[in-house]
Write an enzyme that holds these catalytic residues in place. Structure first.
Site, PDB file in Angstrom:
ATOM      1  N   GLU B  47       0.875  -1.313   0.258  1.00  0.00           N
ATOM      2  CA  GLU B  47      -0.068  -0.265   0.064  1.00  0.00           C
ATOM      3  C   GLU B  47       0.879   1.363  -0.057  1.00  0.00           C
ATOM      4  O   GLU B  47       0.576   2.240  -0.565  1.00  0.00           O
ATOM      5  CB  GLU B  47      -1.038  -0.048   1.230  1.00  0.00           C
ATOM      6  N   PHE B 109     -11.696  -7.583  13.343  1.00  0.00           N
ATOM      7  CA  PHE B 109     -10.605  -8.066  12.760  1.00  0.00           C
ATOM      8  C   PHE B 109     -10.114  -6.865  11.784  1.00  0.00           C
ATOM      9  O   PHE B 109     -11.177  -6.385  11.026  1.00  0.00           O
ATOM     10  CB  PHE B 109     -11.004  -9.292  11.803  1.00  0.00           C
ATOM     11  N   GLN B 110      -9.220  -6.480  11.535  1.00  0.00           N
ATOM     12  CA  GLN B 110      -8.470  -5.326  10.658  1.00  0.00           C
ATOM     13  C   GLN B 110      -9.373  -4.266  10.885  1.00  0.00           C
ATOM     14  O   GLN B 110      -9.693  -3.247   9.963  1.00  0.00           O
ATOM     15  CB  GLN B 110      -8.743  -5.653   9.253  1.00  0.00           C
ATOM     16  N   LYS B 159     -18.016  -0.932   5.492  1.00  0.00           N
ATOM     17  CA  LYS B 159     -18.422  -1.909   4.354  1.00  0.00           C
ATOM     18  C   LYS B 159     -20.022  -1.639   3.949  1.00  0.00           C
ATOM     19  O   LYS B 159     -20.211  -1.999   3.005  1.00  0.00           O
ATOM     20  CB  LYS B 159     -17.757  -3.241   4.748  1.00  0.00           C
ATOM     21  N   MET B 460      24.327   9.135   3.323  1.00  0.00           N
ATOM     22  CA  MET B 460      24.082  10.431   4.165  1.00  0.00           C
ATOM     23  C   MET B 460      24.383  10.454   5.371  1.00  0.00           C
ATOM     24  O   MET B 460      24.989  11.251   5.956  1.00  0.00           O
ATOM     25  CB  MET B 460      22.912  11.286   3.489  1.00  0.00           C
TER      26      MET B 460
END
Lengths: 89, 549
Positions: B47, B109-110, B159, B460
């Site tokens: 993602e 969940f999630q 959802k 760096m």
């Protein structure tokens, strides 16, 4: 310095979180908060008292940028004249 | 139609043809609607890659980039990309699926508080509360992302709202509104420009964001005022402009850094006095009055007090500032600085000198190209040694400085501009942070060209350890890197490795002439550092110099 800010915001569940997050992140401590929900206009009236050493104009400008904030007024500054709040020149 | 179908309809109404994302449980209805949609989805392999590709799409075109992810970890993986877009004012709309409204707050969940996580890294965010507000929220998201100072907006959609039924109603796209500047302020600014003896434009990313590059160039041509550029502005001031002093700041050109310390009027145009530009703030441009032009009132006098400030649409404002001061001595001084501090590429030895390679690359690329880079030494070398004709051709993580930025951003740029040559310049540290996006490149056969500058170090950080931490090289040795050529080939991407200066010309030609994606692995000396350097906490005229100035 202590500052009192009145603001009006759209009534959304997360508005107070947004406002308080900005206060903290921009270097101010929250001394007191008062919130009233106006159901007829679907707005919140929020009165904040904050303290900090940074220019209050910076906080004002950041709060005004919040999409849900429709009005903001700096009512009072204590501890030093507002005009003496110097920018880093 | 369903709420999910409505989402796609609204995207199309806003002209969105391409989106980047990754499916998952809570966003499956939208992905199901996508199956029959004309909107083309680019499946990224993480993602974060989707968020950065949306940034590349947006920054390379000046339009909105869109990314999507599922709830919970899908959304958290977007966070770094959205923070990057926030810091660099990039218009991105992120759509995340959320668990059913009834499950929010139950630790399902999630299920995570995505709205809460988004507060500090987006311009605004919405958790859609009902099907009735879905369309309005989505339209607001697109308008907000592009209005005023652009930025990322997140829309979290439960959802149940995605699967609910709703009517689609056409929505009039609002015209963008801009603040109306005071004519008194404009007159005062004109007077200050006309009276200045050493005026200097300090050009920032706001010019490109306002699509006012032509207006800026016209203004420079008319006024003949010397100009310095921030990282995000590179490409705005024409390279052939005789008073282009270049890149300002910590690794800026000495000509730019010295000029800013000498100027008597600094015209800050869409920049924000970032610490990487100013060095020690109270020593920056010590003799200058400041005119600050911006679209964001919160930037005015935030760090440096403005003597005159103007909030406006740059496309209309900049033409109103056409005043040509008579400053022959200052122009001679600017020309002298430019000549004295021109970059040098006469590097001895057989090894590859990265600044020279990048300068060669810049001259070898066709006119229509876009360069994305990662973060670190190579990023600064790109800024110093590559030449750009537009800020939309130089995509670099400015405010956030996010390693892993380059590869997915180059993907987004390539999708947005299929006829451009999309090049990513990366380092071995940054490249490994989103290396999975090689899979996306191969999946869509995107002809992205990858120049991987490999010094087997976090260069760096190592440079700072050398200079400021007594050469205590803590956790910066990457000599156990994978074989990058083999890695590319595992994704069926052709690759070539070089380590000698006399191989560079042929290798660059091979890469540019390749039809599809290509990885050029360039082994460079780990002892090379980025020069000049303004040490942290020092003034811009207190530069350390090295071997390439």
């Amino acid at each position: 310095m202590t500052h009192t800010i009145n603001l009006t915001a759209q009534s959304r569940p997360e508005v107070m979180e947004r406002v308080l997050r900005v206060v903290r992140h921009r270097g101010f401590a929250l001394n007191s908060v008062e919130m009233n929900n106006c159901t007829t206009s679907n707005t919140l009236s929020i009165k904040l008292t904050v303290s900090g050493e940074r220019p209050i104009s910076n906080l004002e400008n950041q709060l005004k940028k919040l999409y849900d904030v429709s009005q903001l007024e700096l009512c009072q500054t204590q501890g030093m004249n507002e005009s003496a709040v110097a920018m880093n020149a | 139609m369903t709420g999910a179908e409505l989402v796609l309809k609204v995207l199309q109404q806003h002209g969105i043809k391409h989106i980047f994302g990754y499916p998952g449980g809570a966003i499956m209805p939208i992905y199901d609607a996508l199956y029959d949609s004309d909107v083309q989805h680019f499946l990224c392999r993480h993602e974060q890659g989707a968020a950065f590709s949306a940034i590349g799409y947006a920054r390379s075109t000046g339009t909105v980039g869109v990314c999507m992810a599922t709830s919970g970890p899908g959304a958290t993986n977007l966070v770094t990309g959205l923070a990057d877009a926030m810091m660099d004012s990039v218009p991105v709309v992120a759509i995340t699926g959320q668990v059913f409204s009834s499950l929010i707050g139950t630790d399902a969940f999630q299920e995570m508080d995505v709205l809460g996580m988004s507060l500090s890294i987006t311009k605004h965010s919405f958790l859609v509360q009902s099907l009735d507000e879905l369309a309005d929220v989505l339209h607001q998201a697109f308008e907000l992302a592009q209005s005023g100072r652009p930025g990322p907006v997140l829309v979290d959609i439960p959802k149940d709202i995605q699967i609910g039924s709703v009517d689609f109603e056409p929505y009039p796209i609002a015209q963008r509104e801009f603040p109306t500047p005071s004519q008194d302020d404009i007159a005062q600014a004109r007077d200050m420009i006309g009276a200045a003896q050493k005026p200097l434009f300090y050009v920032g990313g706001g010019v490109g964001a306002a699509d006012a590059i032509n207006e800026m160039q016209d203004l420079l041509e008319y006024t003949q005022i010397p100009a310095i550029s921030t990282l995000k502005a590179l490409g705005t001031v024409p390279t052939e402009y005789p008073y282009n002093l270049g890149f300002v700041g910590m690794h800026g050109n000495q000509a730019a850094n010295l000029a800013v310390q000498e100027c008597d009027l600094l015209i800050c145009t869409g920049a924000r006095f970032d610490d990487r530009v100013t060095g020690k703030l109270d020593t920056f441009a010590p003799h200058a009055k400041v005119i600050h032009l911006d679209i964001d009132p919160a930037e005015i006098s935030k760090l440096r007090k403005a003597d005159v400030s103007i909030l406006a649409n740059f496309k209309k404002l900049l033409p109103e500032l056409k005043v040509a001061p008579h400053t022959p001595e200052w122009l001679a001084r600017a020309s002298g600085l430019i000549a004295e501090y021109a970059w040098r590429y006469d590097y001895p030895g057989e090894q590859i000198y990265a600044p020279r390679l990048l300068n060669q690359l810049s001259k070898t690329l066709p006119h229509d190209h876009v360069v994305s880079c990662d973060v670190g030494q190579h990023q600064m070398w790109v800024a110093q040694h590559m030449l750009f004709t537009s800020p939309r051709n130089h995509l670099s993580s400015g405010g956030a400085g996010t390693m892993g930025f380059g590869l997915p951003v180059a993907i987004g740029a390539q999708v947005a501009r299929p006829d451009s040559v999309s090049v990513v310049v990366s380092g071995d540290g940054s490249f490994m942070m989103n290396v999975q996006e090689l899979g996306t490149i191969k999946r869509f056969n995107l002809p992205v060209k990858i120049v991987l500058l490999d010094n087997q170090r976090l260069g760096m950080v190592k440079q700072w350890q050398e200079l400021f931490f007594e050469e205590r090289y803590s956790e910066t040795n990457l000599s156990d890197n994978p074989d990058f050529v083999t890695l590319a080939k595992a994704f069926d991407i052709p690759a070539l490795s070089i380590d000698k200066a006399d191989q560079v010309d042929n290798a660059l030609q091979t890469m540019i002439n390749s039809d599809g994606p290509f990885l050029l692995h360039v082994q460079i000396d780990d002892k090379e550092n980025v020069w000049p350097l303004v040490p942290p906490g020092k003034a811009n005229d207190d530069m350390l110099e090295g071997n390439n100035t």
